[in-house]
Design a protein around this motif. Structure first.
Motif, PDB file in Angstrom:
ATOM      1  N   ALA A 194       6.900  -4.983  -5.125  1.00  0.00           N
ATOM      2  CA  ALA A 194       6.957  -4.590  -6.535  1.00  0.00           C
ATOM      3  C   ALA A 194       5.815  -5.187  -7.356  1.00  0.00           C
ATOM      4  O   ALA A 194       5.432  -4.618  -8.384  1.00  0.00           O
ATOM      5  CB  ALA A 194       8.297  -4.992  -7.140  1.00  0.00           C
ATOM      6  N   TRP A 195       5.246  -6.298  -6.917  1.00  0.00           N
ATOM      7  CA  TRP A 195       4.134  -6.894  -7.655  1.00  0.00           C
ATOM      8  C   TRP A 195       2.973  -5.917  -7.729  1.00  0.00           C
ATOM      9  O   TRP A 195       2.223  -5.896  -8.687  1.00  0.00           O
ATOM     10  CB  TRP A 195       3.688  -8.201  -6.990  1.00  0.00           C
ATOM     11  CG  TRP A 195       2.786  -9.007  -7.862  1.00  0.00           C
ATOM     12  CD1 TRP A 195       3.151  -9.974  -8.741  1.00  0.00           C
ATOM     13  CD2 TRP A 195       1.349  -8.904  -7.964  1.00  0.00           C
ATOM     14  NE1 TRP A 195       2.034 -10.474  -9.396  1.00  0.00           N
ATOM     15  CE2 TRP A 195       0.918  -9.830  -8.927  1.00  0.00           C
ATOM     16  CE3 TRP A 195       0.397  -8.111  -7.341  1.00  0.00           C
ATOM     17  CZ2 TRP A 195      -0.420  -9.995  -9.274  1.00  0.00           C
ATOM     18  CZ3 TRP A 195      -0.938  -8.269  -7.690  1.00  0.00           C
ATOM     19  CH2 TRP A 195      -1.335  -9.209  -8.651  1.00  0.00           C
ATOM     20  N   TRP A 196       2.825  -5.077  -6.713  1.00  0.00           N
ATOM     21  CA  TRP A 196       1.724  -4.119  -6.619  1.00  0.00           C
ATOM     22  C   TRP A 196       2.067  -2.757  -7.205  1.00  0.00           C
ATOM     23  O   TRP A 196       1.272  -1.821  -7.113  1.00  0.00           O
ATOM     24  CB  TRP A 196       1.296  -3.961  -5.157  1.00  0.00           C
ATOM     25  CG  TRP A 196       0.754  -5.237  -4.613  1.00  0.00           C
ATOM     26  CD1 TRP A 196       1.405  -6.145  -3.818  1.00  0.00           C
ATOM     27  CD2 TRP A 196      -0.548  -5.773  -4.849  1.00  0.00           C
ATOM     28  NE1 TRP A 196       0.584  -7.205  -3.547  1.00  0.00           N
ATOM     29  CE2 TRP A 196      -0.633  -7.005  -4.179  1.00  0.00           C
ATOM     30  CE3 TRP A 196      -1.658  -5.336  -5.577  1.00  0.00           C
ATOM     31  CZ2 TRP A 196      -1.767  -7.792  -4.188  1.00  0.00           C
ATOM     32  CZ3 TRP A 196      -2.794  -6.120  -5.593  1.00  0.00           C
ATOM     33  CH2 TRP A 196      -2.839  -7.330  -4.908  1.00  0.00           C
ATOM     34  N   ALA A 197       3.231  -2.631  -7.808  1.00  0.00           N
ATOM     35  CA  ALA A 197       3.632  -1.347  -8.387  1.00  0.00           C
ATOM     36  C   ALA A 197       2.667  -0.932  -9.497  1.00  0.00           C
ATOM     37  O   ALA A 197       2.123  -1.765 -10.218  1.00  0.00           O
ATOM     38  CB  ALA A 197       5.055  -1.452  -8.946  1.00  0.00           C
ATOM     39  N   ASN A 198       2.472   0.349  -9.624  1.00  0.00           N
ATOM     40  CA  ASN A 198       1.632   0.907 -10.689  1.00  0.00           C
ATOM     41  C   ASN A 198       2.460   1.033 -11.963  1.00  0.00           C
ATOM     42  O   ASN A 198       2.627   2.110 -12.524  1.00  0.00           O
ATOM     43  CB  ASN A 198       1.066   2.259 -10.249  1.00  0.00           C
ATOM     44  CG  ASN A 198       0.100   2.112  -9.108  1.00  0.00           C
ATOM     45  OD1 ASN A 198      -0.854   1.344  -9.179  1.00  0.00           O
ATOM     46  ND2 ASN A 198       0.353   2.834  -8.023  1.00  0.00           N
ATOM     47  N   ASP A 199       2.974  -0.082 -12.398  1.00  0.00           N
ATOM     48  CA  ASP A 199       3.866  -0.150 -13.555  1.00  0.00           C
ATOM     49  C   ASP A 199       3.095  -0.743 -14.729  1.00  0.00           C
ATOM     50  O   ASP A 199       2.752  -1.928 -14.722  1.00  0.00           O
ATOM     51  CB  ASP A 199       5.069  -1.030 -13.206  1.00  0.00           C
ATOM     52  CG  ASP A 199       6.067  -1.169 -14.324  1.00  0.00           C
ATOM     53  OD1 ASP A 199       5.751  -0.833 -15.484  1.00  0.00           O
ATOM     54  OD2 ASP A 199       7.188  -1.621 -14.040  1.00  0.00           O
ATOM     55  N   PRO A 200       2.805   0.062 -15.749  1.00  0.00           N
ATOM     56  CA  PRO A 200       1.986  -0.423 -16.863  1.00  0.00           C
ATOM     57  C   PRO A 200       2.627  -1.541 -17.680  1.00  0.00           C
ATOM     58  O   PRO A 200       1.966  -2.128 -18.525  1.00  0.00           O
ATOM     59  CB  PRO A 200       1.742   0.827 -17.700  1.00  0.00           C
ATOM     60  CG  PRO A 200       2.844   1.751 -17.354  1.00  0.00           C
ATOM     61  CD  PRO A 200       3.219   1.448 -15.928  1.00  0.00           C
ATOM     62  N   THR A 201       3.877  -1.861 -17.408  1.00  0.00           N
ATOM     63  CA  THR A 201       4.477  -3.006 -18.100  1.00  0.00           C
ATOM     64  C   THR A 201       4.093  -4.324 -17.425  1.00  0.00           C
ATOM     65  O   THR A 201       4.362  -5.390 -17.964  1.00  0.00           O
ATOM     66  CB  THR A 201       6.016  -2.895 -18.181  1.00  0.00           C
ATOM     67  OG1 THR A 201       6.574  -2.964 -16.867  1.00  0.00           O
ATOM     68  CG2 THR A 201       6.434  -1.603 -18.869  1.00  0.00           C
ATOM     69  N   HIS A 202       3.458  -4.244 -16.233  1.00  0.00           N
ATOM     70  CA  HIS A 202       2.980  -5.439 -15.529  1.00  0.00           C
ATOM     71  C   HIS A 202       1.521  -5.673 -15.892  1.00  0.00           C
ATOM     72  O   HIS A 202       0.688  -4.770 -15.770  1.00  0.00           O
ATOM     73  CB  HIS A 202       3.100  -5.279 -14.018  1.00  0.00           C
ATOM     74  CG  HIS A 202       4.509  -5.127 -13.542  1.00  0.00           C
ATOM     75  ND1 HIS A 202       4.810  -4.759 -12.261  1.00  0.00           N
ATOM     76  CD2 HIS A 202       5.695  -5.298 -14.155  1.00  0.00           C
ATOM     77  CE1 HIS A 202       6.117  -4.702 -12.105  1.00  0.00           C
ATOM     78  NE2 HIS A 202       6.674  -5.026 -13.248  1.00  0.00           N
ATOM     79  N   VAL A 203       1.222  -6.867 -16.318  1.00  0.00           N
ATOM     80  CA  VAL A 203      -0.140  -7.178 -16.770  1.00  0.00           C
ATOM     81  C   VAL A 203      -1.180  -6.945 -15.679  1.00  0.00           C
ATOM     82  O   VAL A 203      -2.273  -6.450 -15.963  1.00  0.00           O
ATOM     83  CB  VAL A 203      -0.212  -8.609 -17.352  1.00  0.00           C
ATOM     84  CG1 VAL A 203       0.016  -9.670 -16.297  1.00  0.00           C
ATOM     85  CG2 VAL A 203      -1.530  -8.843 -18.057  1.00  0.00           C
ATOM     86  N   GLN A 204      -0.861  -7.262 -14.439  1.00  0.00           N
ATOM     87  CA  GLN A 204      -1.828  -7.059 -13.366  1.00  0.00           C
ATOM     88  C   GLN A 204      -2.073  -5.568 -13.139  1.00  0.00           C
ATOM     89  O   GLN A 204      -3.211  -5.146 -12.910  1.00  0.00           O
ATOM     90  CB  GLN A 204      -1.399  -7.763 -12.067  1.00  0.00           C
ATOM     91  CG  GLN A 204      -0.204  -7.172 -11.344  1.00  0.00           C
ATOM     92  CD  GLN A 204       1.133  -7.679 -11.852  1.00  0.00           C
ATOM     93  OE1 GLN A 204       1.221  -8.292 -12.897  1.00  0.00           O
ATOM     94  NE2 GLN A 204       2.177  -7.415 -11.079  1.00  0.00           N
TER      95      GLN A 204
END
Length: 81
Positions: A44-54
């Protein structure tokens, strides 16, 4: 400013390729710091989720994670626009 901004900058400067694979160590070098342990342990750290800063770093630069191999410590990105 995010600690992941150098990654976004790198993608912004990347040539015309449509796909690139980076080792986690390559990303560490770009950032000037180690990725967090969660990058190794959680897909999940690598998800293309724009709520994640990375994720915003690569998404805002027009790229998306296409595949992650946590065992080999590599991630493939594809140009999204």
């Amino acid at each position: 400013m995010s600690k992941y901004d150098p990654l976004g900058q790198w993608f912004g400067d990347f040539g015309r390729g449509v796909e690139v694979t980076l080792g986690f160590a390559d990303i560490d070098e770009l950032l000037g710091a180690a990725l967090p342990a969660s990058a190794d342990h959680h897909r999940a750290w690598w998800a293309n989720d724009p709520t994640h800063v990375q994720a915003r770093a690569w998404l805002d630069a027009g790229w998306a994670v296409d595949a992650v191999d946590r065992r080999a410590r590599r991630v493939r990105f594809r140009r999204s626009r």
